[in-house]
Design an enzyme around this catalytic site. Structure first.
Site, short mmCIF file in Angstrom:
data_model
loop_
_atom_site.label_atom_id
_atom_site.label_comp_id
_atom_site.label_asym_id
_atom_site.label_seq_id
_atom_site.Cartn_x
_atom_site.Cartn_y
_atom_site.Cartn_z
N GLY A 169 0.81 -1.22 0.00
CA GLY A 169 0.00 0.00 0.00
C GLY A 169 0.84 1.27 0.00
N ASN A 184 -6.32 -3.09 -2.11
CA ASN A 184 -6.27 -1.65 -2.42
C ASN A 184 -4.88 -1.27 -2.90
OD1 ASN A 184 -7.58 0.90 -2.56
ND2 ASN A 184 -6.51 1.56 -0.71
N ASP A 192 -4.60 -12.91 2.38
CA ASP A 192 -5.52 -12.11 3.20
C ASP A 192 -5.23 -12.41 4.67
OD1 ASP A 192 -8.62 -10.78 2.77
OD2 ASP A 192 -8.05 -11.48 4.76
N SER A 224 -4.11 6.17 13.97
CA SER A 224 -4.45 7.37 13.23
C SER A 224 -4.87 8.48 14.18
CB SER A 224 -5.63 7.02 12.31
OG SER A 224 -6.25 8.18 11.82
N TYR A 283 -14.76 3.32 10.77
CA TYR A 283 -13.31 3.24 10.52
C TYR A 283 -12.54 3.67 11.77
CZ TYR A 283 -8.63 4.73 9.24
OH TYR A 283 -7.27 4.92 9.23
N LYS A 299 -9.98 1.51 14.51
CA LYS A 299 -8.63 1.85 14.98
C LYS A 299 -8.60 1.89 16.51
CE LYS A 299 -6.48 2.18 11.13
NZ LYS A 299 -5.45 1.22 10.78
N LEU A 301 -7.58 14.99 0.37
CA LEU A 301 -7.32 16.25 -0.33
C LEU A 301 -6.19 16.16 -1.36
CD1 LEU A 301 -7.83 19.29 -0.64
CD2 LEU A 301 -6.23 19.66 1.25
N ARG A 312 -5.06 20.94 8.82
CA ARG A 312 -4.56 19.59 9.11
C ARG A 312 -3.05 19.61 9.18
NH1 ARG A 312 -9.18 19.31 9.58
NH2 ARG A 312 -10.70 17.83 8.73
N ARG A 364 -18.08 19.32 4.62
CA ARG A 364 -18.24 17.87 4.59
C ARG A 364 -18.67 17.42 6.00
NH1 ARG A 364 -13.07 14.21 2.90
NH2 ARG A 364 -12.24 15.07 4.84
N ASP A 406 -16.36 16.71 9.43
CA ASP A 406 -14.98 17.23 9.37
C ASP A 406 -14.60 17.95 10.67
OD1 ASP A 406 -13.32 16.62 7.27
OD2 ASP A 406 -14.21 18.09 5.90
P1 NAD Z 1 -3.43 1.54 1.64
O1 NAD Z 1 -4.82 1.14 1.34
O2 NAD Z 1 -2.62 2.11 0.53
O3 NAD Z 1 -2.61 0.30 2.26
C1 NAD Z 1 -3.25 -0.71 3.00
C2 NAD Z 1 -2.80 -2.04 2.42
O4 NAD Z 1 -3.39 -3.10 3.17
C3 NAD Z 1 -3.24 -2.22 0.97
O5 NAD Z 1 -2.12 -2.62 0.19
C4 NAD Z 1 -4.29 -3.33 1.03
O6 NAD Z 1 -4.30 -4.13 -0.15
C5 NAD Z 1 -3.86 -4.10 2.27
N1 NAD Z 1 -4.92 -4.84 2.94
C6 NAD Z 1 -6.12 -4.35 3.33
N2 NAD Z 1 -6.82 -5.33 3.93
C7 NAD Z 1 -6.05 -6.44 3.93
C8 NAD Z 1 -6.23 -7.77 4.40
N3 NAD Z 1 -7.36 -8.16 4.99
N4 NAD Z 1 -5.22 -8.65 4.22
C9 NAD Z 1 -4.08 -8.28 3.62
N5 NAD Z 1 -3.85 -7.04 3.15
C10 NAD Z 1 -4.84 -6.14 3.31
O7 NAD Z 1 -3.47 2.55 2.87
P2 NAD Z 1 -2.31 3.42 3.53
O8 NAD Z 1 -2.66 4.84 3.32
O9 NAD Z 1 -0.99 2.92 3.14
O10 NAD Z 1 -2.58 3.11 5.06
C11 NAD Z 1 -1.87 2.10 5.77
C12 NAD Z 1 -2.41 2.03 7.17
O11 NAD Z 1 -2.26 3.30 7.79
C13 NAD Z 1 -3.89 1.70 7.27
O12 NAD Z 1 -4.08 0.84 8.37
C14 NAD Z 1 -4.56 3.03 7.52
O13 NAD Z 1 -5.76 2.90 8.22
C15 NAD Z 1 -3.50 3.73 8.34
N6 NAD Z 1 -3.57 5.21 8.25
C16 NAD Z 1 -3.53 5.80 7.02
C17 NAD Z 1 -3.61 7.19 6.94
C18 NAD Z 1 -3.61 7.89 5.61
O14 NAD Z 1 -4.03 9.04 5.55
N7 NAD Z 1 -3.15 7.28 4.52
C19 NAD Z 1 -3.72 7.95 8.11
C20 NAD Z 1 -3.74 7.30 9.33
C21 NAD Z 1 -3.67 5.92 9.39
C1 WQD Z 2 -8.25 17.17 4.51
C2 WQD Z 2 -8.96 18.50 4.38
C3 WQD Z 2 -11.32 18.30 3.96
C4 WQD Z 2 -11.04 16.55 -0.03
C5 WQD Z 2 -8.61 11.69 6.80
C6 WQD Z 2 -9.32 10.52 7.43
C7 WQD Z 2 -8.83 10.31 8.83
C8 WQD Z 2 -7.32 10.15 8.85
C9 WQD Z 2 -6.71 11.38 8.30
C10 WQD Z 2 -6.76 7.85 8.33
C11 WQD Z 2 -10.31 18.52 5.08
C12 WQD Z 2 -10.61 18.96 2.79
C13 WQD Z 2 -10.72 17.08 1.20
C14 WQD Z 2 -11.66 17.39 -1.00
C15 WQD Z 2 -11.54 19.22 0.56
N1 WQD Z 2 -6.91 9.05 8.01
N2 WQD Z 2 -10.97 18.39 1.48
N3 WQD Z 2 -11.87 18.69 -0.68
O1 WQD Z 2 -10.18 14.99 6.89
O2 WQD Z 2 -7.94 14.90 7.93
O3 WQD Z 2 -9.12 12.84 7.38
O4 WQD Z 2 -7.19 11.58 6.96
O5 WQD Z 2 -6.78 7.38 9.43
O6 WQD Z 2 -9.46 9.19 9.35
O7 WQD Z 2 -10.70 10.77 7.43
O8 WQD Z 2 -8.14 14.27 5.54
O9 WQD Z 2 -7.49 14.49 3.17
O10 WQD Z 2 -9.87 13.80 3.73
O11 WQD Z 2 -9.14 16.12 4.14
O12 WQD Z 2 -11.77 20.39 0.79
O13 WQD Z 2 -12.01 16.95 -2.12
O14 WQD Z 2 -9.24 18.72 2.99
O15 WQD Z 2 -12.55 18.90 4.20
O16 WQD Z 2 -10.48 19.80 5.61
P1 WQD Z 2 -8.89 14.32 6.97
P2 WQD Z 2 -8.66 14.59 4.07
#
Ligand code: NAD
Ligand code: WQD
Length: 340
Positions: free
Chosen positions: A14, A39, A62, A128, A152, A156, A203, A234, A295, A298
């Site tokens: 990912g 994904n 998986d 997160s 979601y 977590k 975003l 953010r 949204r 938010d």
């Molecule tokens: P991503 O979707 O790119 O990566 C997640 C990976 O997990 C993917 O490759 C998907 O194929 C794999 N996966 C999902 N379910 C699975 C399963 N049941 N078995 C095996 N593989 C599985 O997402 P990311 O942005 O890289 O996020 C990674 C982690 O960080 C996630 O747990 C997400 O919740 C957390 N996180 C992400 C963000 C963000 O903004 N990207 C913020 C905070 C936390």
């Molecule tokens: C950022 C800002 C939107 C899209 C997400 C997850 C949260 C955590 C962190 C994983 C906000 C604005 C967005 C668009 C916009 N991730 N926006 N137009 O809201 O911090 O939360 O990431 O754990 O669980 O929900 O991030 O990138 O969605 O939005 O104006 O088309 O951009 O309103 O203010 P956010 P985001």
């Protein structure tokens, strides 16, 4: 470089996982990736190997398939686990909560049972900033009250609680719960990056898809918030800084006991309009946008207190918003359709 040991990386194909694999290989770790590609793409793993040739094996599995996970773990001795695998779309989790509880919570319990049977107890987990809900104070420290506003977010929070209960019940577990703020950007090479399969919820990927011509314009969700320019704030953090945070976390596991939550953020907030402006500068063209409705759900403004990470992990983020935009744009412009 001599091997630091072997780390199992769930979700390693990912967005954050692939960048972390490069950083781990660079640091001399052997890496075993486990991902069901729900994904992500196998091409991401190939590019990780291209960026940092080293000891990497990939298993398309998986996490809920206990026998298959056990077989991967039994293939070679595993020293530690970084657990990224999970689903992360907030809106989708509201529509289909069971999918999130199964894929995130049940999958984690399965993984932990497999690990416990083999006495593997060093784990770094992807939590997160969503576990802070709508924080009463910013910057947000790890001691802030926890809550969740979506299935979601609750997945977590439940997983964090499971780790805390497990570490309290059984000595020997060493767990770092890394609470990421808003990871964006891409590897500096432009070879790996975020590749959302559907319309981006977040975003930065949306902004970059507008810039590359895949979408007409950005809708800014709300321009009347009580912030200096009326848009939400953010803590955007470069994914390579997040990746480095994981390497530092693995090194720090020896120094902790039980279960500890740590923020990964920069400590600085940026508004939506500031992101649009920085992205326009990186792209060299205006990003068309309109101000739309807020949204639902938010949070107005949140950013991290990252001081514990520096104290405990010896890590801090050092890339700027301009770096994040320049690197994200390099990835998006050279891979307009992601890995396809
Ligand atoms: P991503 O979707 O790119 O990566 C997640 C990976 O997990 C993917 O490759 C998907 O194929 C794999 N996966 C999902 N379910 C699975 C399963 N049941 N078995 C095996 N593989 C599985 O997402 P990311 O942005 O890289 O996020 C990674 C982690 O960080 C996630 O747990 C997400 O919740 C957390 N996180 C992400 C963000 C963000 O903004 N990207 C913020 C905070 C936390
Ligand atoms: C950022 C800002 C939107 C899209 C997400 C997850 C949260 C955590 C962190 C994983 C906000 C604005 C967005 C668009 C916009 N991730 N926006 N137009 O809201 O911090 O939360 O990431 O754990 O669980 O929900 O991030 O990138 O969605 O939005 O104006 O088309 O951009 O309103 O203010 P956010 P985001």
């Amino acid at each position: 470089m001599p091997s630091q040991g072997t780390v199992l990386v769930t979700g390693g194909a990912g967005f954050i996982g692939s960048h972390t694999c490069v950083a781990l290989l660079d640091a001399g770790w052997a890496v075993v990736v486990l991902d069901n590609l729900s994904n992500s793409s196998a091409v991401a793993v190939e590019r990780v190997e291209e960026l940092s040739p080293g000891d990497l094996t990939f298993h398309r599995v998986d996490l809920r398939d206990r026998a298959a996970v056990g077989a991967v773990v039994d293939e070679r001795p595993i020293d530690a686990v970084i657990h990224f695998a999970g689903l992360k779309a907030v809106g989708e989790s509201v529509v289909d909560p069971l999918r999130y509880y199964s894929n995130n919570v049940v999958a984690t319990v399965t993984l932990l049972e497999v690990l416990r049977e083999r006495e593997i107890r060093d784990v770094v987990f992807s939590s997160s900033c969503t576990v802070y809900g709508d924080p009463a104070n910013v910057p947000v420290a790890e001691s802030a009250p926890l809550s969740a506003a979506s299935p979601y977010g609750r997945s977590k929070l439940f997983i964090e609680e499971i780790f805390r209960d497990l570490a309290a019940a059984e000595p020997g577990w060493r767990v770092l719960l890394l609470r990421y703020f808003n990871p964006v950007g891409a590897h500096q090479s432009g070879r790996i990056g975020e590749d959302p399969h559907d319309v981006p919820n977040n975003l930065m990927p949306f902004v970059m898809q507008v810039a590359v011509g895949r979408r007409d314009r950005l809708t800014v969700f709300g321009g009347d918030y009580p912030t200096p320019d009326g848009t939400c704030i953010r803590d955007y953090i470069h994914v390579e800084d997040v990746a480095a945070g994981h390497v530092a976390a693995l090194d720090a596991l020896d120094r902790i006991e039980g279960c500890q939550a740590v923020n990964l953020g920069t400590g600085t907030g940026s508004s939506v309009l500031e992101v649009v402006q920085a992205a326009s500068k990186a792209v060299g063209a205006d990003i068309p946008f309109v101000i739309g409705a807020r949204r639902p759900g938010d949070v107005v403004a949140t950013w991290a207190d990252p001081s514990l990470a520096e104290e405990l992990l010896g890590w801090k983020a050092n890339r700027t918003l301009d770096d994040m935009c320049a690197d994200h744009w390099r990835w998006q412009s050279t891979n307009p359709d992601g890995y396809r």
